[in-house]
Every structure is written in C-alpha cells, then in structure tokens.
Design a protein around this motif. Structure first.
Motif, PDB file in Angstrom:
ATOM      1  N   MET A 169       0.886  -0.918  -0.103  1.00 46.65           N
ATOM      2  CA  MET A 169       0.173   0.275   0.429  1.00 46.65           C
ATOM      3  C   MET A 169       0.907   0.816   0.113  1.00 46.65           C
ATOM      4  O   MET A 169       1.789   1.099   0.828  1.00 46.65           O
ATOM      5  N   ASP A 170       0.807   1.954  -0.946  1.00 47.67           N
ATOM      6  CA  ASP A 170       1.388   2.752  -0.507  1.00 47.67           C
ATOM      7  C   ASP A 170       0.973   4.677  -0.140  1.00 47.67           C
ATOM      8  O   ASP A 170      -0.277   4.530  -0.191  1.00 47.67           O
ATOM      9  N   LEU A 171       1.759   4.883   1.125  1.00 50.72           N
ATOM     10  CA  LEU A 171       1.409   5.686   1.813  1.00 50.72           C
ATOM     11  C   LEU A 171       1.127   7.458   0.951  1.00 50.72           C
ATOM     12  O   LEU A 171       0.178   7.613   1.975  1.00 50.72           O
ATOM     13  N   LYS A 172       1.632   7.561   0.577  1.00 49.43           N
ATOM     14  CA  LYS A 172       1.728   8.238  -0.698  1.00 49.43           C
ATOM     15  C   LYS A 172      -0.270   8.587  -0.720  1.00 49.43           C
ATOM     16  O   LYS A 172      -0.738  10.314  -1.050  1.00 49.43           O
ATOM     17  N   VAL A 173      -0.852   7.507  -1.550  1.00 42.77           N
ATOM     18  CA  VAL A 173      -1.992   7.366  -1.549  1.00 42.77           C
ATOM     19  C   VAL A 173      -2.721   7.432  -0.451  1.00 42.77           C
ATOM     20  O   VAL A 173      -3.922   8.222  -0.474  1.00 42.77           O
ATOM     21  N   LEU A 174      -2.366   6.859   1.277  1.00 41.52           N
ATOM     22  CA  LEU A 174      -2.871   7.384   1.477  1.00 41.52           C
ATOM     23  C   LEU A 174      -2.691   8.443   2.660  1.00 41.52           C
ATOM     24  O   LEU A 174      -4.307   8.958   2.846  1.00 41.52           O
ATOM     25  N   ARG A 175      -2.089   9.554   1.956  1.00 36.18           N
ATOM     26  CA  ARG A 175      -2.030  10.386   2.351  1.00 36.18           C
ATOM     27  C   ARG A 175      -3.086  11.697   1.184  1.00 36.18           C
ATOM     28  O   ARG A 175      -3.880  12.350   2.172  1.00 36.18           O
ATOM     29  N   TYR A 176      -3.432  11.434   0.054  1.00 36.29           N
ATOM     30  CA  TYR A 176      -3.842  11.889  -0.687  1.00 36.29           C
ATOM     31  C   TYR A 176      -5.405  11.586  -0.081  1.00 36.29           C
ATOM     32  O   TYR A 176      -6.380  12.332  -0.040  1.00 36.29           O
ATOM     33  N   PHE A 177      -5.490  10.625   0.344  1.00 35.41           N
ATOM     34  CA  PHE A 177      -7.324  10.050   0.900  1.00 35.41           C
ATOM     35  C   PHE A 177      -7.632  10.733   2.495  1.00 35.41           C
ATOM     36  O   PHE A 177      -8.549  11.118   2.495  1.00 35.41           O
ATOM     37  N   ILE A 178      -6.894  10.759   3.282  1.00 35.78           N
ATOM     38  CA  ILE A 178      -6.520  11.490   4.211  1.00 35.78           C
ATOM     39  C   ILE A 178      -6.864  12.758   4.603  1.00 35.78           C
ATOM     40  O   ILE A 178      -7.807  13.646   4.769  1.00 35.78           O
ATOM     41  N   GLU A 179      -5.961  13.689   3.521  1.00 36.08           N
ATOM     42  CA  GLU A 179      -6.898  15.100   3.192  1.00 36.08           C
ATOM     43  C   GLU A 179      -7.424  14.921   2.474  1.00 36.08           C
ATOM     44  O   GLU A 179      -8.433  16.324   2.503  1.00 36.08           O
ATOM     45  N   ILE A 180      -8.289  14.524   1.678  1.00 34.33           N
ATOM     46  CA  ILE A 180      -9.255  14.675   0.786  1.00 34.33           C
ATOM     47  C   ILE A 180     -10.266  14.245   2.284  1.00 34.33           C
ATOM     48  O   ILE A 180     -11.520  15.212   2.339  1.00 34.33           O
ATOM     49  N   VAL A 181     -10.520  13.274   2.758  1.00 37.70           N
ATOM     50  CA  VAL A 181     -11.629  13.382   3.757  1.00 37.70           C
ATOM     51  C   VAL A 181     -11.663  14.477   5.013  1.00 37.70           C
ATOM     52  O   VAL A 181     -12.088  15.403   5.034  1.00 37.70           O
ATOM     53  N   GLU A 182     -10.327  14.939   5.215  1.00 41.72           N
ATOM     54  CA  GLU A 182      -9.888  15.713   6.663  1.00 41.72           C
ATOM     55  C   GLU A 182     -10.677  17.529   5.746  1.00 41.72           C
ATOM     56  O   GLU A 182     -10.896  18.695   6.243  1.00 41.72           O
ATOM     57  N   THR A 183     -10.561  17.664   4.725  1.00 45.22           N
ATOM     58  CA  THR A 183     -10.853  18.489   3.799  1.00 45.22           C
ATOM     59  C   THR A 183     -12.078  18.840   3.207  1.00 45.22           C
ATOM     60  O   THR A 183     -12.771  20.155   3.345  1.00 45.22           O
ATOM     61  N   GLY A 184     -12.723  17.580   3.479  1.00 47.27           N
ATOM     62  CA  GLY A 184     -14.110  17.139   2.975  1.00 47.27           C
ATOM     63  C   GLY A 184     -14.284  17.669   1.730  1.00 47.27           C
ATOM     64  O   GLY A 184     -15.649  17.079   0.982  1.00 47.27           O
ATOM     65  N   GLY A 185     -13.409  16.750   0.426  1.00 46.48           N
ATOM     66  CA  GLY A 185     -13.718  16.686  -0.540  1.00 46.48           C
ATOM     67  C   GLY A 185     -12.359  16.877  -1.706  1.00 46.48           C
ATOM     68  O   GLY A 185     -11.443  17.322  -0.843  1.00 46.48           O
ATOM     69  N   PHE A 186     -12.189  16.507  -2.885  1.00 43.72           N
ATOM     70  CA  PHE A 186     -11.690  16.233  -3.655  1.00 43.72           C
ATOM     71  C   PHE A 186     -11.005  17.978  -3.912  1.00 43.72           C
ATOM     72  O   PHE A 186      -9.760  17.992  -4.514  1.00 43.72           O
ATOM     73  N   GLY A 187     -11.902  19.156  -4.174  1.00 38.88           N
ATOM     74  CA  GLY A 187     -11.476  20.265  -4.819  1.00 38.88           C
ATOM     75  C   GLY A 187     -10.165  20.700  -3.067  1.00 38.88           C
ATOM     76  O   GLY A 187      -8.969  21.095  -4.265  1.00 38.88           O
ATOM     77  N   LYS A 188     -10.677  20.371  -2.309  1.00 41.12           N
ATOM     78  CA  LYS A 188      -9.967  21.820  -1.444  1.00 41.12           C
ATOM     79  C   LYS A 188      -8.086  20.715  -1.273  1.00 41.12           C
ATOM     80  O   LYS A 188      -7.569  21.252  -0.512  1.00 41.12           O
ATOM     81  N   ALA A 189      -9.100  19.323  -1.216  1.00 42.17           N
ATOM     82  CA  ALA A 189      -7.573  18.605  -1.217  1.00 42.17           C
ATOM     83  C   ALA A 189      -6.848  18.518  -2.373  1.00 42.17           C
ATOM     84  O   ALA A 189      -5.281  18.316  -2.020  1.00 42.17           O
ATOM     85  N   SER A 190      -7.034  18.884  -3.683  1.00 39.32           N
ATOM     86  CA  SER A 190      -6.421  19.114  -4.991  1.00 39.32           C
ATOM     87  C   SER A 190      -5.222  20.373  -4.385  1.00 39.32           C
ATOM     88  O   SER A 190      -4.364  20.285  -5.015  1.00 39.32           O
ATOM     89  N   GLU A 191      -6.005  21.425  -3.573  1.00 40.42           N
ATOM     90  CA  GLU A 191      -5.423  22.519  -3.626  1.00 40.42           C
ATOM     91  C   GLU A 191      -4.430  22.126  -3.284  1.00 40.42           C
ATOM     92  O   GLU A 191      -2.942  23.073  -2.866  1.00 40.42           O
ATOM     93  N   LYS A 192      -4.278  21.217  -1.490  1.00 45.42           N
ATOM     94  CA  LYS A 192      -3.056  21.148  -0.274  1.00 45.42           C
ATOM     95  C   LYS A 192      -2.457  20.445  -0.520  1.00 45.42           C
ATOM     96  O   LYS A 192      -1.108  20.352  -1.196  1.00 45.42           O
ATOM     97  N   VAL A 193      -2.632  19.721  -1.823  1.00 47.74           N
ATOM     98  CA  VAL A 193      -1.325  18.238  -2.110  1.00 47.74           C
ATOM     99  C   VAL A 193      -0.960  19.233  -3.676  1.00 47.74           C
ATOM    100  O   VAL A 193       0.162  18.443  -3.931  1.00 47.74           O
ATOM    101  N   ARG A 214     -21.589  17.006  -7.633  1.00 47.00           N
ATOM    102  CA  ARG A 214     -19.599  17.933  -7.737  1.00 47.00           C
ATOM    103  C   ARG A 214     -21.238  18.937  -6.961  1.00 47.00           C
ATOM    104  O   ARG A 214     -21.653  19.328  -6.561  1.00 47.00           O
ATOM    105  N   GLY A 215     -19.678  18.762  -5.921  1.00 44.98           N
ATOM    106  CA  GLY A 215     -19.719  20.489  -4.544  1.00 44.98           C
ATOM    107  C   GLY A 215     -20.471  19.969  -3.196  1.00 44.98           C
ATOM    108  O   GLY A 215     -20.601  20.399  -2.135  1.00 44.98           O
ATOM    109  N   THR A 216     -20.773  18.557  -3.455  1.00 42.08           N
ATOM    110  CA  THR A 216     -21.333  17.584  -2.096  1.00 42.08           C
ATOM    111  C   THR A 216     -20.252  17.390  -1.692  1.00 42.08           C
ATOM    112  O   THR A 216     -18.852  17.293  -1.710  1.00 42.08           O
ATOM    113  N   GLN A 217     -20.156  17.128   0.083  1.00 39.13           N
ATOM    114  CA  GLN A 217     -19.170  16.821   0.776  1.00 39.13           C
ATOM    115  C   GLN A 217     -19.137  15.517   0.443  1.00 39.13           C
ATOM    116  O   GLN A 217     -20.005  14.566   0.663  1.00 39.13           O
ATOM    117  N   ILE A 218     -18.044  14.948  -0.086  1.00 41.72           N
ATOM    118  CA  ILE A 218     -18.198  13.346   0.468  1.00 41.72           C
ATOM    119  C   ILE A 218     -18.037  12.003   2.366  1.00 41.72           C
ATOM    120  O   ILE A 218     -17.699  13.447   2.506  1.00 41.72           O
TER     121      ILE A 218
END
Length: 302
Positions: free
Chosen positions: A1-25, A53-57
């Motif tokens: 399991m790629d730890l980098k992908v895990l970090r992306y997944f956690i950022e998506i969860v903690e920022t509430g969506g793909f949009g904000k996570a994409s800006e952060k990573v 689109r636009g709704t929280q995951i």
C-alpha cells in the motif's frame, strides 16, 4: 500500500472533498480521484460515497477503518523519520561499548569523557569484562564496539590503540631480577601469577610458555593487576605484564625486567565485527578514537 496515496485519501477526508484536497497536495482533482480508485481496487472495497459535484464526500465503514489506520501509519512514518534524523545528528540512540579491564580505563577515560560532552543525549552502556567474554558479547551483538587483544583474521576490524612491550615483574630477591633482559624460557622454574582464564592475556602468556617448551607451574590466578603485583612482592611468584601496567602499579620490593619477545606484546585494539553496519553513535566513537590517537602521535606520546 502506497503511503503517498494514503496521505491523499486522508487529505480528501479532512478537507471534505477533492477540490480543497487538490489545492493542498498540489494535484488535479482527476489525479486524486484516480489515486483513490486505485486504493479501492487494491482493497476491493468502496471507501468513499461520492455525491454530486460540490457536495461533501462521506466515508463508508471500510473508509473509516482505512482513515483511522492510515493516520496511525503516517504518524508512525513521521516518528520513524524523526528518530532517524536524531540518530544521524547524534541527538539520540545508544552505544554499547565493551571495555577490557586491563588498561582500558586509563586509555579510554578521557575519550569517553569527551564523547559524553559532545553527545550527551546518546545512551552509553559500558560492559567491563575479560577479553574472551568481550569477544563472545560482540559476536552475539550484545555490544557494538569492544576493546581487547585480538588476532588479525578473526572476523573483526579495528584500530590498534596501544602497543606495549611486556616485562617480567619479580621480587627483588629473585636472582633473575639482576638481569637486564629475560626470555620466557628463563621463567621455567618460577611459579607464576597470571590473570584469570577469561582474560586474553592469560592465554597469550600460556601459549608463549608452551612455545618455549614448558607449562607454567604453581599458577596463582588474579583478576586485578595491582593485586597480582602485591602477590609478587610477597614472594608468591613472577608475573608477566605490559610495561605500562607494571609501572602504574609498581610497589616496593618488586623489579620489572624487559621481556625479550617480539610476539608477546600487549596490543589493545578497539574492534567490531567485520562487515557490520555500525550505528551513527559507534561511528562517532571510532572517529573520536582516531582523532585522539592522531593527537597523541603529534605530541609524541605514542
């Protein structure tokens, strides 16, 4: 399991969506979405409920498990990196150093004091034992560095820290005490005071006597050089010692006569297992010993 992908997944969860996570990573949303899909395919589970689109995951039950353990894995990785950084900078770690009881204290005391001054956060453990026990301890990995008398080709590497000729310590009334030089064979008829069998020097002296054609008679064994010399002064026998040790513990009533032997010398070495990957703490000790020896040579003390 790629730890980098895990970090992306956690950022998506903690920022509430793909949009904000994409800006952060600093990755595009399609790239993040693809990474999460690959993670889900790898686990054969759905981790995120994706709305419009636009709704929280939303996390699935499996997603909650991955999120919780993923946080622990990333935290563990960070702790590992922090610990390795501390080891490299010598702000942590440990050094297990074996010291031969004969002469090591005098030679290594200033080196150890300097080491403690330079690297106070390293946990240093000192094991003072005879040479035979030191060798066993280093072979088992109980200690990383050791001092002692070793032979070349024994599976060790090292630095010779002291090379001392031998003398025979005798009572003044012994006729041999009037000689300017003695050989091993001259001691054929004299009782000997020797170290305990776990000391390498015991075996070296015994071997030298046997090469000369005899086995020492009436051996009295000791574990301390000063007590051995006191026994010599009392008339118990003679004792073969490194000249520096004989000088240090000399008492009234004894004489030290140089021993004519190129083979029998006290060569104290700082050694470690050949091909061993040494810790940063051990490497720092070796460097300090080398610097100390270089300074001694410059000052003409070796």
């Amino acid at each position: 399991m790629d730890l980098k992908v895990l970090r992306y997944f956690i950022e998506i969860v903690e920022t509430g969506g793909f949009g904000k996570a994409s800006e952060k990573v600093h990755l595009t949303q399609p790239t993040l979405s693809k990474a999460v899909r690959q993670l889900e395919d790898e686990l054969a589970l759905i981790l995120l409920e994706r709305g419009k689109r636009g709704t929280q995951i939303k996390l699935t039950q499996a997603g909650e498990v991955v999120y919780r353990h993923g946080k622990e894995l990333l935290a563990g990785r960070q702790r590992m990196l922090s610990e390795l950084t501390a080891l490299r900078s010598l702000n942590g770690g440990e050094l297990k150093l074996g010291l031969a009881p004969l002469g090591s204290a005098e030679i290594f005391a200033p080196i150890i004091a300097k080491y403690r001054q330079l690297y106070p956060q390293i946990d240093m453990q000192l094991l003072v034992r005879g040479g035979v026990e030191q060798t066993h301890a280093i072979q088992k990995g109980d200690i990383e560095l050791a001092t002692g008398i070793i032979k070349a080709g024994d599976g060790f590497e090292g630095i010779r820290v002291f090379n001392d000729p031998m003398v025979v310590v005798l009572p003044k009334e012994n006729p041999l005490s009037k000689r300017e030089l003695l050989t091993i064979a001259d001691l054929l008829d004299d009782p000997q005071v020797m170290f305990e069998t776990e000391y390498t020097l015991y075996q070296l002296v015994l071997d030298a006597c046997q090469v000369a054609g005899f086995t020492p008679k009436n051996i009295t064994r000791v574990s301390q050089a000063d007590f051995g010399i006191a026994l010599v002064a009392a008339g118990t026998g003679v004792m073969i010692l490194p000249s520096s040790i004989a000088r240090r513990y000399s008492v009234n009533g004894v004489v030290s006569v140089p021993l004519a032997s190129d083979d029998l010398r006290w060569e104290l070495t700082l050694f470690w297992r050949k091909e061993q990957v040494l810790s940063f703490a051990a490497q720092a000790m070796i460097s300090l010993v080398e610097k100390h020896l270089s300074n001694q040579k410059t000052m003409g003390l070796q």
